[in-house]
Design an enzyme around this catalytic site. Sequence first.
Site, PDB file in Angstrom:
ATOM      1  N   VAL A 155       0.831  -1.211   0.000  1.00  0.00           N
ATOM      2  CA  VAL A 155       0.000   0.000   0.000  1.00  0.00           C
ATOM      3  C   VAL A 155       0.864   1.258   0.000  1.00  0.00           C
ATOM      4  O   VAL A 155       0.631   2.204  -0.764  1.00  0.00           O
ATOM      5  CB  VAL A 155      -0.968  -0.014   1.210  1.00  0.00           C
ATOM      6  CG1 VAL A 155      -1.682   1.318   1.353  1.00  0.00           C
ATOM      7  CG2 VAL A 155      -1.979  -1.136   1.069  1.00  0.00           C
ATOM      8  N   LYS A 165     -14.127   1.480   5.100  1.00  0.00           N
ATOM      9  CA  LYS A 165     -13.176   0.519   4.531  1.00  0.00           C
ATOM     10  C   LYS A 165     -13.568  -0.918   4.875  1.00  0.00           C
ATOM     11  O   LYS A 165     -13.667  -1.794   4.018  1.00  0.00           O
ATOM     12  CB  LYS A 165     -11.771   0.841   5.047  1.00  0.00           C
ATOM     13  CG  LYS A 165     -10.747  -0.225   4.801  1.00  0.00           C
ATOM     14  CD  LYS A 165     -10.469  -0.412   3.332  1.00  0.00           C
ATOM     15  CE  LYS A 165      -9.733  -1.690   3.090  1.00  0.00           C
ATOM     16  NZ  LYS A 165      -8.578  -1.599   2.284  1.00  0.00           N
ATOM     17  N   PHE A 198     -18.115  -8.498  -9.034  1.00  0.00           N
ATOM     18  CA  PHE A 198     -17.999  -9.402  -7.874  1.00  0.00           C
ATOM     19  C   PHE A 198     -19.116 -10.441  -7.839  1.00  0.00           C
ATOM     20  O   PHE A 198     -19.616 -10.808  -6.799  1.00  0.00           O
ATOM     21  CB  PHE A 198     -17.896  -8.612  -6.554  1.00  0.00           C
ATOM     22  CG  PHE A 198     -16.486  -8.134  -6.342  1.00  0.00           C
ATOM     23  CD1 PHE A 198     -15.965  -7.125  -7.135  1.00  0.00           C
ATOM     24  CD2 PHE A 198     -15.666  -8.734  -5.413  1.00  0.00           C
ATOM     25  CE1 PHE A 198     -14.651  -6.721  -7.003  1.00  0.00           C
ATOM     26  CE2 PHE A 198     -14.348  -8.341  -5.269  1.00  0.00           C
ATOM     27  CZ  PHE A 198     -13.847  -7.329  -6.071  1.00  0.00           C
ATOM     28  N   LEU A 199     -19.487 -10.886  -9.034  1.00  0.00           N
ATOM     29  CA  LEU A 199     -20.475 -11.962  -9.130  1.00  0.00           C
ATOM     30  C   LEU A 199     -19.899 -13.152  -9.907  1.00  0.00           C
ATOM     31  O   LEU A 199     -20.637 -13.885 -10.554  1.00  0.00           O
ATOM     32  CB  LEU A 199     -21.758 -11.449  -9.799  1.00  0.00           C
ATOM     33  CG  LEU A 199     -22.660 -10.547  -8.938  1.00  0.00           C
ATOM     34  CD1 LEU A 199     -23.878 -10.079  -9.723  1.00  0.00           C
ATOM     35  CD2 LEU A 199     -23.107 -11.235  -7.649  1.00  0.00           C
ATOM     36  N   ALA A 235     -18.549 -16.659  -9.699  1.00  0.00           N
ATOM     37  CA  ALA A 235     -18.441 -17.774  -8.756  1.00  0.00           C
ATOM     38  C   ALA A 235     -17.056 -18.401  -8.896  1.00  0.00           C
ATOM     39  O   ALA A 235     -16.469 -18.417  -9.971  1.00  0.00           O
ATOM     40  CB  ALA A 235     -19.534 -18.793  -9.053  1.00  0.00           C
ATOM     41  N   CYS A 241      -6.635  -9.079   2.160  1.00  0.00           N
ATOM     42  CA  CYS A 241      -7.614  -8.168   2.777  1.00  0.00           C
ATOM     43  C   CYS A 241      -8.925  -8.816   3.194  1.00  0.00           C
ATOM     44  O   CYS A 241      -9.283  -8.770   4.368  1.00  0.00           O
ATOM     45  CB  CYS A 241      -7.907  -7.022   1.817  1.00  0.00           C
ATOM     46  SG  CYS A 241      -6.487  -5.961   1.584  1.00  0.00           S
ATOM     47  N   LYS A 298      -5.296 -14.576  -6.825  1.00  0.00           N
ATOM     48  CA  LYS A 298      -5.954 -14.043  -8.028  1.00  0.00           C
ATOM     49  C   LYS A 298      -4.861 -13.761  -9.045  1.00  0.00           C
ATOM     50  O   LYS A 298      -3.671 -13.806  -8.707  1.00  0.00           O
ATOM     51  CB  LYS A 298      -6.756 -12.784  -7.694  1.00  0.00           C
ATOM     52  CG  LYS A 298      -5.913 -11.630  -7.202  1.00  0.00           C
ATOM     53  CD  LYS A 298      -6.806 -10.493  -6.821  1.00  0.00           C
ATOM     54  CE  LYS A 298      -6.462  -9.263  -7.588  1.00  0.00           C
ATOM     55  NZ  LYS A 298      -7.297  -8.117  -7.286  1.00  0.00           N
ATOM     56  N   ARG A 355      -1.189 -14.964  -0.080  1.00  0.00           N
ATOM     57  CA  ARG A 355      -1.864 -14.913   1.218  1.00  0.00           C
ATOM     58  C   ARG A 355      -3.323 -15.369   1.111  1.00  0.00           C
ATOM     59  O   ARG A 355      -4.066 -14.874   0.284  1.00  0.00           O
ATOM     60  CB  ARG A 355      -1.777 -13.495   1.803  1.00  0.00           C
ATOM     61  CG  ARG A 355      -0.395 -13.228   2.410  1.00  0.00           C
ATOM     62  CD  ARG A 355      -0.264 -11.827   2.898  1.00  0.00           C
ATOM     63  NE  ARG A 355      -0.135 -10.884   1.789  1.00  0.00           N
ATOM     64  CZ  ARG A 355      -0.031  -9.564   1.952  1.00  0.00           C
ATOM     65  NH1 ARG A 355      -0.072  -9.054   3.166  1.00  0.00           N
ATOM     66  NH2 ARG A 355       0.119  -8.775   0.908  1.00  0.00           N
TER      67      ARG A 355
END
Length: 455
Positions: free
Chosen positions: A11, A207, A252-253, A255, A263, A324, A331
């Site tokens: 970050v 957040k 964010f759909l 599957a 996070c 991802k 992590r």
Amino acid sequence: MRLAIIGSGYVGLVTGACLADFGHTVVCVDKSASRIDTLQRGKIPIYEPGLDAIVAQNMRDGRLSFTTDIAGSVKGADAVFIAVGTPSRRGDGHADLSYVYQAAREIAQALQDNTVVVTKSTVPVGTGDEVERIIHERRQSSVIKVASNPEFLREGSAIQDFKHPDRIVIGVEDEHARAVMAEIYRPLFLNKSPILFTSRRSAELIKYASNAFLAMKVTFINEISDLCEKVDADVQEVALGLGADNRIGPKFLHAGPGFGGSCFPKDAVALVKTAQDCDSPLRLIETTIAINDTRKRAMARRIIQAAGGNVRGKTIAVFGLTFKPNTDDMREAPSISIIQALQDAGANVSAYDPKGMDQARALWSDVAFHASPYEAARNASAICILTEWEQFRALDLQRLEKVVAQPVLVDLRNIYSEEEVTRFGFAYSGIGSRPRTPTHFTDLAAARERLVEAV
Ligand code: UDX
């Protein structure tokens, strides 16, 4: 403006580099001399697309520098960002704030009056109050104010997210801090990114609430995908129809095998802990965490089933280890639980990942790592795609079919369709739709025999 960033991890580094790119003069600080040395030599210790170019350009232009000298860096700064880690506290899941408070103690004496201290680290509600108290206690003065400015950066697209945010959230309790923060983010505001000024506590909660909501959204579609398999519906079609509603939105759909990363898992647990402490439990998020944990091991059972039901002594090829694509971050990656469960069932795991192999090697000594997916697939009883890296979207299935022991593809990210895979002789198992053809090799072989007999 002159800015100091305390903590040159993921970050801190992205924030420092992008703020320098806006034209501010930025110094990034870290306790690790080796990390600072690496950065001073123009090398980036993490993999984040585009970050190396921005760092190099701004170093060349003299706007970005790196140091271990915390006191020197904050002297004369208009704002000091605290961007140190807030890992899960061992044992109870609360956010460990020791690095944040340590940074506050270390900068307190060196700050000049009117410097704004900004918490960029993800911190529970009320942390800004404590940071302010620590600083005031050490300076015996109350002119220094603390602001909260949470980040919403996704690994793999952090630069894009920083430069084109949906919103910039700034929690402030006084006019001076508000004016300094507005000046820092002026280039984005001119670019039409909305700046949302809130109270400091609201900003801290925004957040956590954002991450918890997204984790819940992913978990929702994952459960719907299980239902799709039972009722012969297709989760991708359902997600399309669901997401077309503006109130829900299409993102964010997707599957998959369950959420991971640095996070969602940690922040969801920390929020649940805060809520329990305040006697205001967040049962939706508690359930989200529980569902996600069980899902990862359920994915291993799915793979074992597709490979024929017994994988003892057999090779399972895993494509994609990171949580991802476009990151080397392992992590809380679903691969960790899935590989463990496959090994518990007696499988030999053979793996390939485009960027995560170095980190993965540190986790497993008993996984065979290979330089390409084709090598990893050799003699495998099933191939499973755990991360949707671009390079897995156009695999040479003909070539893979020749090297595997059984042509079985378990696609936990739905990057292939059943039709395109079965054409090459593979049994296919995706997420959230009932397969039209057999999903594991033994069934596939039997089906072929029946077909031959019928002809
Ligand atoms: C997240 C937040 O998006 C970001 O705003 C915050 O600051 C940090 O945490 P990140 O952890 O980089 O970012 O990844 P993200 O893209 O949000 O994905 C999180 C997890 O959810 C991944 O495991 C991903 O595979 C999973 N996911 C995401 C899905 O399974 N399906 C989806 O549709 C989206």
